[in-house]
Design an enzyme around this catalytic site. Sequence first.
Site, PDB file in Angstrom:
ATOM      1  CG  ASP A  16      -2.057   0.963   1.147  1.00  0.00           C
ATOM      2  OD1 ASP A  16      -2.378   1.418   0.035  1.00  0.00           O
ATOM      3  OD2 ASP A  16      -2.652   1.269   2.202  1.00  0.00           O
ATOM      4  CD  GLU A  89      -8.878   6.295  -4.520  1.00  0.00           C
ATOM      5  OE1 GLU A  89      -9.793   6.750  -3.811  1.00  0.00           O
ATOM      6  OE2 GLU A  89      -7.912   5.665  -4.049  1.00  0.00           O
ATOM      7  CE  LYS A 125      -7.747   2.194  -3.811  1.00  0.00           C
ATOM      8  NZ  LYS A 125      -6.680   2.543  -2.819  1.00  0.00           N
ATOM      9  CB  THR A 149     -11.169   2.266  -2.162  1.00  0.00           C
ATOM     10  OG1 THR A 149     -10.381   2.560  -1.006  1.00  0.00           O
ATOM     11  CG2 THR A 149     -11.571   3.560  -2.844  1.00  0.00           C
ATOM     12  CG  PHE A 171     -10.522   1.766   4.356  1.00  0.00           C
ATOM     13  CD1 PHE A 171     -10.330   1.023   3.211  1.00  0.00           C
ATOM     14  CD2 PHE A 171     -10.167   3.105   4.335  1.00  0.00           C
ATOM     15  CE1 PHE A 171      -9.786   1.581   2.066  1.00  0.00           C
ATOM     16  CE2 PHE A 171      -9.619   3.683   3.202  1.00  0.00           C
ATOM     17  CZ  PHE A 171      -9.424   2.925   2.066  1.00  0.00           C
TER      18      PHE A 171
END
Length: 313
Positions: A16, A89, A125, A149, A171
């Site tokens: 990440d 993203e 994303k 996400t 998350f």
Amino acid sequence: MNQLDQLKAVTTVVADTGNFLQLAQFAPRDATTNPSLILKAVQSPDYAPLLKETVAAHRGRPLDEIVDHVLVRFGLEILKVVPGRVSTEVDARLSFDKAASLARARRIISLYEAAGITRDRVLIKLASTWEGIQAAAELEREGIHCNLTLLFAFAQAVACGEAGVQLISPFVGRIYDWYKKSAGASWDEASSAGVNDPGVKSVTQIYGYYKQHGIKTEVMGASFRNIGQIQALAGCDLLTISPDLLAQLQATDAPLARALDAGKAAPMPAQHLDEAAFRFALNEDAMATEKLAEGIRLFAVDAGKLDKLIQAA
């Protein structure tokens, strides 16, 4: 054998980070990025030349187009290091605009394809809003795979499964943060750790539901605060982990066993959520409502800062 290697035996490990120079030492299969990670990377002296070069090559183009070129450039560098996929993203400011999200996603994919990268190596994303999930459903039908996400609620996971998205990123750490803050002085860290961690419990429920109902969407736990959360989710499809926590796992030699076992999950009935049911279920979950809104705001702020850096480059 260190815990990172043990984890890789039961879970696909994903890095990440936007810092592709760090990746090789951990040998992850995939990597994920987001606006905050890219913003942090481009402010590093190591990456400033890459930013300037990319902006110069596309100067005069609309700002949003240049931003996508920068994001894809980082993705291309990451793909030189990882053998699998990179997640890139769509601007968080488009989280409630399906048409604009589709347009940006298609452009990002076209930029990767122009650079010789096939679609199977890229995940787009999108925020797990109703609009983001519906955009993902359309993209998946076009063979453009998506990573949904900012996922905090079970309802979001159900909708993503119904939409046939490739992968979701619940998350863990931000769920943990909310419950810890909400509990205040009454929070008991020891009794809320491991399998009792609220973020871990959320991912465990989603994982069990997907496996029980044959949903092919991959579950990738994200946003970890400590290696205990990671250890409690060993066996999840994927886990995306920051370099700091990857290093901690690499430095730990204690035995690590598979923790997730879908076969032990209590039976859960299949659910169907139309738009009204989705919005109501999300509204009923105070944690998810707050963290989704906050996450979009934070990513939007960092997207704005990235815009300014690009304009100044």
